[in-house]
Design a protein around this motif. Structure first.
Motif, short mmCIF file in Angstrom:
data_model
loop_
_atom_site.label_atom_id
_atom_site.label_comp_id
_atom_site.label_asym_id
_atom_site.label_seq_id
_atom_site.Cartn_x
_atom_site.Cartn_y
_atom_site.Cartn_z
N VAL A 107 0.85 -1.19 0.00
CA VAL A 107 0.00 0.00 0.00
C VAL A 107 0.89 1.24 0.00
O VAL A 107 1.73 1.41 0.88
N GLY A 108 0.71 2.09 -1.01
CA GLY A 108 1.53 3.30 -1.10
C GLY A 108 2.01 3.51 -2.52
O GLY A 108 2.00 2.59 -3.35
N ASN A 109 2.44 4.75 -2.80
CA ASN A 109 2.79 5.09 -4.18
C ASN A 109 4.06 5.93 -4.26
O ASN A 109 4.27 6.65 -5.22
N GLY A 110 4.89 5.86 -3.21
CA GLY A 110 6.14 6.62 -3.20
C GLY A 110 7.33 5.78 -3.61
O GLY A 110 7.19 4.73 -4.24
N GLY A 111 8.51 6.22 -3.22
CA GLY A 111 9.75 5.58 -3.64
C GLY A 111 9.89 4.14 -3.17
O GLY A 111 10.25 3.25 -3.95
N ILE A 112 9.60 3.88 -1.88
CA ILE A 112 9.74 2.53 -1.34
C ILE A 112 8.81 1.56 -2.08
O ILE A 112 9.21 0.47 -2.46
N ALA A 113 7.57 1.99 -2.30
CA ALA A 113 6.61 1.13 -2.99
C ALA A 113 7.07 0.83 -4.42
O ALA A 113 7.03 -0.32 -4.87
N LEU A 114 7.53 1.86 -5.13
CA LEU A 114 8.01 1.66 -6.50
C LEU A 114 9.15 0.65 -6.55
O LEU A 114 9.20 -0.21 -7.43
N GLU A 115 10.08 0.76 -5.61
CA GLU A 115 11.23 -0.14 -5.61
C GLU A 115 10.82 -1.57 -5.27
O GLU A 115 11.28 -2.53 -5.88
N LEU A 116 9.94 -1.70 -4.29
CA LEU A 116 9.54 -3.03 -3.84
C LEU A 116 8.82 -3.82 -4.91
O LEU A 116 9.15 -4.97 -5.18
N VAL A 117 7.80 -3.21 -5.51
CA VAL A 117 6.98 -3.98 -6.45
C VAL A 117 7.80 -4.40 -7.66
O VAL A 117 7.52 -5.43 -8.28
N TYR A 118 8.82 -3.65 -7.98
CA TYR A 118 9.65 -4.00 -9.12
C TYR A 118 10.62 -5.12 -8.77
O TYR A 118 10.91 -5.99 -9.60
N GLU A 119 11.12 -5.12 -7.56
CA GLU A 119 12.20 -6.03 -7.20
C GLU A 119 11.74 -7.38 -6.69
O GLU A 119 12.43 -8.38 -6.86
N VAL A 120 10.57 -7.45 -6.07
CA VAL A 120 10.10 -8.70 -5.48
C VAL A 120 9.85 -9.75 -6.56
O VAL A 120 9.19 -9.48 -7.56
N GLU A 121 10.38 -10.95 -6.35
CA GLU A 121 10.15 -12.07 -7.26
C GLU A 121 9.66 -13.27 -6.47
O GLU A 121 9.84 -13.35 -5.25
N GLY A 122 9.03 -14.19 -7.17
CA GLY A 122 8.58 -15.42 -6.51
C GLY A 122 7.42 -15.20 -5.57
O GLY A 122 7.20 -16.01 -4.66
N CYS A 123 6.68 -14.13 -5.77
CA CYS A 123 5.56 -13.82 -4.88
C CYS A 123 4.60 -12.89 -5.61
O CYS A 123 5.03 -11.93 -6.24
N GLU A 124 3.32 -13.18 -5.53
CA GLU A 124 2.33 -12.30 -6.13
C GLU A 124 2.23 -11.01 -5.32
O GLU A 124 2.24 -11.03 -4.08
N VAL A 125 2.17 -9.88 -6.01
CA VAL A 125 2.07 -8.59 -5.34
C VAL A 125 0.78 -7.89 -5.76
O VAL A 125 0.53 -7.72 -6.96
#
Length: 501
Positions: free
Chosen positions: A151-169
């Motif tokens: 939940v969120g739309n800033g820098g941390i959220a942008l980095e996380l959703v791009y980098e996470v693998e092996g897990c549905e986001v």
């Protein structure tokens, strides 16, 4: 209180983050005879490394965690005190620490940083990511997770959703497009294909004088899957892009329990309505999931678009609030509307001999028309450095002017493996209808946007290796009238760097 002081220092800095450490370095080197104390709760400090001045205002650097002994070895006049500050007494010029000690100061700088705005407190299934410890906790939990909600739309959220693998986001954003803090809908549309594939698609540049893009309706979703054998689509187009990890967690593997490479579903224009456990959801009159589905996940999140998702845990990435709590009681600090300590153009608070820098403060001087405060690493370093200079200048009775770094907002970062440069009023902040946008977009390669007001460049967004940052910085600072150039300003066949040399 004065007779209880263990020691009085010329300068005391509270906080071992970028702002505090930079302030310490500036003071310790500028007045080498002065006793300087850094009070920090943890054993490590945040250090700026590989610093590079890219242009007049743009700078690049890495942030590393290092033991505080590194600072003490570098500056013999520095004492590092490992404890949290529990109270500040501005009248007696003293601070109390959690281990019961009291230290006096002549000048104090508060660099307490920010704390995450958690969706809810005391919920074991809601995790905020702010520091190394919480990032490691996230990595640990992710290794056993099959689905998370960000939940969120800033820098941390942008980095996380791009980098996470092996897990549905499941990515819940309150805006019409991703990355609303940093860029417009056009830039978001350029970046979002990177969630789907590892290979960028190169195409011929296309120039557009005006840029419009259809937005997903409120409650709409888009799904992007980086595994071509498992590709699923919601509403909206998806196109190939590129992939790699962000800098802040280099060396940390963000791998979930599933085999899929990356699967991100974006839920637009929605916020969190409620967070349930399985038991609470079963007993909730609003719940619409089937009973067998309800027991599948440890936590459920209901969004304002009416959808409910089960997941292993929720990442709260909704920004930070200034960490002023330990310093306010018994004092008379002026606070800004965002809760930060108000500081003037010498980084001074409303309390005598107390300065502040970084996320804990709010810049309340009359800003340059081309600058705005954003709570970023870059500004934490700049504010800490400038606060140190101001404190030293005041002790030495020397004049000091507002630093040039506050003349033009500038920031370099990386999102979705693209270099991102933001200059000036990059999103037309505060300009109202008095603005014109020029955009050049090459799918999978670059996105260039300039903001013009009255024929003069006042902001820019550069995504990709454009090599335009120094030229555009000069055009913004010089305020040259560009009316006669029109859309030729972004003509890819013109070498604009040479044109304006």
């Amino acid at each position: 209180m004065a007779d209880k002081k263990e020691k009085t220092f010329k300068f005391v800095i509270v906080g071992g983050g970028i702002a505090g450490v930079t302030c310490v370095e500036q003071l310790s080197s500028q007045i080498q005879s002065a006793d300087v104390a850094l009070i920090t709760a943890g054993p490590h400090i945040k250090a700026v490394t590989n610093y590079k001045q890219v242009s007049k205002t743009l700078e690049e650097f890495d942030v590393e965690e290092r033991p505080s002994t590194v600072l003490e070895e570098k500056f013999p006049n520095l004492t590092v005190i490992h404890s949290a500050v529990t109270a500040l007494h501005t009248q007696s010029h003293s601070v109390e620490t959690a281990d019961g000690r009291v230290f006096g100061y002549e000048k104090l700088c508060i660099c307490g940083g920010g704390r995450p705005k958690l969706l809810t407190q005391e919920n074991p299934y809601v995790l905020g990511i702010r520091d190394t410890d919480s990032a490691q906790e996230f990595q640990k939990r992710l290794s056993n997770a099959k689905r998370i909600v960000v939940v969120g739309n800033g820098g941390i959220a942008l980095e996380l959703v791009y980098e996470v693998e092996g897990c549905e986001v499941i990515w819940a954003v309150k805006d019409k497009a991703i990355g609303n803090t940093f860029f417009d809908a056009g830039a978001a549309q350029f970046l979002i294909p990177s969630l789907e594939t590892d290979k960028p698609e190169r195409a011929a540049p296309c120039k557009r004088l005006r840029y419009t893009t259809e937005q997903p309706a409120a409650g709409a979703s888009q799904t992007f899957t980086a595994d071509r054998n498992l590709r699923g689509r919601g509403s909206g187009p998806t196109e190939p892009g590129s992939a790699l990890g962000p800098d802040w967690h280099e060396g940390i593997v963000l791998q979930g329990a599933e085999q899929v490479s990356r699967r991100v579903s974006v839920e637009y224009q929605c916020e969190v309505e409620k967070i349930f456990t399985s038991e609470e959801l079963l007993n909730s009159p609003q719940q619409t999931l089937t009973p067998e589905t309800v027991g599948t996940w440890p936590v459920y999140i209901q969004l304002t678009n009416g959808k409910t998702f089960g997941c292993d845990f929720v990442v709260s990435a909704t920004g930070v609030v200034p960490n002023t709590e330990p310093f306010l009681h018994g004092n008379n600090f002026a606070l800004a509307d965002d809760g930060g300590l108000r500081v003037d153009d010498h980084m001074m608070t409303s309390e005598s001999d107390v300065y502040a820098a970084g996320d804990v403060c709010t810049a309340c001087w009359e800003h340059s028309p081309l600058w705005q405060q954003m709570r970023l690493w870059t500004q934490a370093r700049q504010m800490g450095w400038y606060a140190g200079r101001c404190m030293a200048a005041h002790v030495l009775s020397e004049p000091i002017e507002l630093d040039f770094c506050f003349e033009l907002f500038s920031h370099i970062t990386k999102f979705f493996n693209y270099k991102v440069v933001l200059l000036g009023k990059f999103n037309g902040q505060g300009l109202g209808p008095d603005q014109e946008l020029l955009v050049r977009c090459t799918k999978g390669l670059e996105y260039v946007k300039v903001v013009l007001s009255g024929g003069r460049m006042v902001g820019a967004v550069l995504i990709g290796e454009t090599d335009l940052e120094e030229t555009f910085e000069n055009l913004i600072l010089n305020q040259m009238d560009l009316t006669s150039y029109g859309e030729e300003l972004l003509n890819p066949n013109i070498d604009i760097e040479d044109y304006f040399d």
